[in-house]
Design a protein around this motif. Structure first.
Motif, short mmCIF file in Angstrom:
data_model
loop_
_atom_site.label_atom_id
_atom_site.label_comp_id
_atom_site.label_asym_id
_atom_site.label_seq_id
_atom_site.Cartn_x
_atom_site.Cartn_y
_atom_site.Cartn_z
N UNK A 1 -12.84 15.34 -6.55
CA UNK A 1 -13.62 14.13 -6.25
C UNK A 1 -12.62 12.99 -6.34
N UNK A 2 -12.26 12.41 -4.85
CA UNK A 2 -11.47 11.36 -4.55
C UNK A 2 -11.82 10.11 -5.40
N UNK A 3 -10.94 9.61 -6.09
CA UNK A 3 -11.17 8.28 -6.74
C UNK A 3 -10.00 7.08 -6.26
N UNK A 4 -10.61 6.00 -6.20
CA UNK A 4 -9.69 4.85 -6.28
C UNK A 4 -10.31 3.63 -6.78
N UNK A 5 -9.34 2.80 -7.32
CA UNK A 5 -9.76 1.70 -8.37
C UNK A 5 -9.56 0.42 -7.46
N UNK A 6 -8.95 0.25 -6.37
CA UNK A 6 -8.97 -1.20 -5.54
C UNK A 6 -8.45 -0.83 -4.30
N UNK A 7 -8.88 -1.40 -3.36
CA UNK A 7 -8.35 -1.41 -1.91
C UNK A 7 -8.38 -2.83 -1.25
N UNK A 8 -7.23 -3.67 -1.29
CA UNK A 8 -7.18 -5.07 -1.03
C UNK A 8 -5.95 -5.50 -0.62
N UNK A 9 -5.68 -6.84 -0.27
CA UNK A 9 -4.16 -7.23 0.43
C UNK A 9 -3.69 -7.40 -0.99
N UNK A 10 -2.17 -6.78 -1.12
CA UNK A 10 -1.38 -7.20 -2.31
C UNK A 10 -0.12 -7.65 -1.90
N UNK A 11 0.14 -8.76 -2.69
CA UNK A 11 1.39 -9.52 -2.44
C UNK A 11 2.57 -9.20 -3.27
N UNK B 1 9.45 -7.03 2.94
CA UNK B 1 9.36 -6.60 4.02
C UNK B 1 7.79 -5.63 4.19
N UNK B 2 7.35 -5.51 3.02
CA UNK B 2 5.91 -4.71 2.83
C UNK B 2 4.88 -5.69 2.86
N UNK B 3 5.02 -6.70 1.79
CA UNK B 3 3.89 -7.58 1.64
C UNK B 3 3.89 -8.54 2.80
N UNK B 4 5.00 -9.16 3.24
CA UNK B 4 5.29 -10.32 3.94
C UNK B 4 4.15 -11.32 3.56
N UNK B 5 3.68 -12.16 4.70
CA UNK B 5 2.75 -13.54 4.27
C UNK B 5 1.46 -13.04 4.31
N UNK B 6 0.99 -11.51 4.99
CA UNK B 6 -0.22 -11.16 5.19
C UNK B 6 -0.64 -10.46 4.18
N UNK B 7 -0.06 -9.77 3.49
CA UNK B 7 -0.11 -8.80 2.52
C UNK B 7 -0.24 -7.44 2.75
N UNK B 8 -0.04 -6.51 1.86
CA UNK B 8 -0.04 -5.09 2.28
C UNK B 8 -1.43 -4.52 1.98
N UNK B 9 -2.04 -3.67 2.74
CA UNK B 9 -3.35 -3.26 2.64
C UNK B 9 -3.18 -1.98 1.69
N UNK B 10 -3.41 -2.15 0.51
CA UNK B 10 -3.10 -1.16 -0.52
C UNK B 10 -4.33 -0.59 -1.11
N UNK C 1 -9.12 -2.85 5.96
CA UNK C 1 -8.05 -3.57 5.59
C UNK C 1 -7.27 -4.12 6.69
N UNK C 2 -7.17 -3.19 7.89
CA UNK C 2 -6.73 -3.81 9.14
C UNK C 2 -7.16 -5.20 9.63
N UNK C 3 -8.68 -5.14 9.60
CA UNK C 3 -9.41 -6.27 10.08
C UNK C 3 -9.13 -7.40 9.16
N UNK C 4 -8.53 -7.35 8.06
CA UNK C 4 -8.28 -8.46 6.99
C UNK C 4 -6.69 -9.03 7.26
N UNK C 5 -6.25 -8.30 8.24
CA UNK C 5 -4.58 -8.65 8.77
C UNK C 5 -3.61 -7.87 7.83
N UNK C 6 -4.03 -6.83 7.15
CA UNK C 6 -3.02 -6.04 6.45
C UNK C 6 -1.91 -5.85 7.29
N UNK C 7 -0.58 -5.84 6.72
CA UNK C 7 0.64 -5.30 7.34
C UNK C 7 0.94 -4.05 7.52
#
Length: 295
Positions: A32-42, A47-56, A95-101
């Motif tokens: 059973x697939x488990x995840x603890x967080x899905x959000x913009x991460x800085x 080159x990964x986070x940039x100013x918009x954040x990484x959709x992690x 995450x894409x809709x939030x502007x994730x890189x």
């Protein structure tokens, strides 16, 4: 083609062959697939986070078992919310809709089967990142060819004894070298767009551990020898002892002298592309709150 059936799991080099529909595998995970967080991460490299954040997406469970793990709550306690592949595909869209890189899959190895299903349901318009300990099977990485754009493998150990003591994986050096070779075969060195954001390729990360600079020197030497000094490398100094271990040297942060020696060696080897990551006083920029946000 490798069999990705979780009823006899062979997703990682431990080859536990457990039926994860009935009990947890060596990674501690069921089917059973488990995840603890899905959000913009800085807290990633610029080159990964940039100013918009990484959709992690931070997945629960891990197949490596490092005694010094910074994400113990999710890797060993396996804290998280159950997701379907369809819900994971929706999270990619959100995450894409939030502007994730990018879509940054952290500790994805136990969940490759479910991640492939999600990516078949929805292929993000931004790069997909595979953020891993480096303890990977080449056959599994080949099953991901064409689905992953950017590979972010750790290369933790060149020393087999250290790998055995700290991660229960004496074979880590040879396994990680083979895995990174396969990532490089698929994607080559890291490539940035005109805005300086990662779009494809490999960036190798190495976390410097207290009292073990010889291991770090050997890792850097092997990277330079195998891939040249143009290879993107992230040298990380943010080691923080969040939990006490039975190894005294791991129960403290790096000293200023250790940081200076590692940085000097990195520069003397002639690496032309890369990052040197410092932590804040508590490591909080690199370690988010695992509060089920976004899942």
């Amino acid at each position: 083609m490798i069999d990705l059936d979780l009823r006899s799991c062979e997703l990682c080099p431990r080859l536990c062959r457990v039926n994860r529909e009935e009990k947890p595998g060596a990674c501690g995970c069921s089917a059973r697939l488990l995840a603890a967080r899905a959000a913009l991460h800085f807290g990633e490299e610029p080159c990964i986070s940039g100013s918009e954040g990484s959709g992690t997406v931070f997945f629960a469970g891990c197949n490596l078992h490092c005694v010094f793990c910074q994400n113990h709550k999710i890797s060993r306690e396996r804290y998280g919310r159950e997701l379907t592949p369809a819900r994971l595909a929706e999270i990619f869209r959100e995450l894409e809709a939030k502007g994730a890189n990018n879509i940054n899959l952290v500790t994805p190895t136990p969940w490759v089967t479910e991640i492939i299903k999600a990516l078949e349901l929805y292929r993000p318009k931004v790069p997909v990142l595979y953020n891993t300990s480096g303890y990977e099977r080449v056959e599994v990485l080949r099953a991901l060819e064409g689905l992953v754009d950017v590979w972010l493998p750790d290369y933790k150990y060149a020393d087999t004894e250290l790998a055995a003591r700290f991660s229960g994986a004496r074979d880590y050096p040879e396994v990680a070298k083979a895995a990174i070779r396969e990532m490089y075969r698929q994607s080559g060195n890291l490539k940035l767009n005109a805005e300086g954001k990662a779009v494809s390729g490999v960036m190798i990360r190495h976390l410097v551990l207290p009292l073990h600079l010889k291991n770090s020197f050997a890792v850097l030497e092997e990277i330079a020898e195998e891939y040249g000094t143009e290879q993107y490398v992230s040298l990380m100094f943010q080691y923080t002892p969040f939990r006490e271990t039975r190894y005294a040297e791991l129960n403290r942060s790096l000293t200023a002298r250790e940081r200076a020696r590692a940085e000097d060696y990195f520069l003397r080897l002639g690496f032309q592309n890369g990052y040197i990551q410092e932590a804040d006083s508590r490591g909080s920029r690199f370690l988010p709150d695992f509060n089920l946000e976004g899942v």
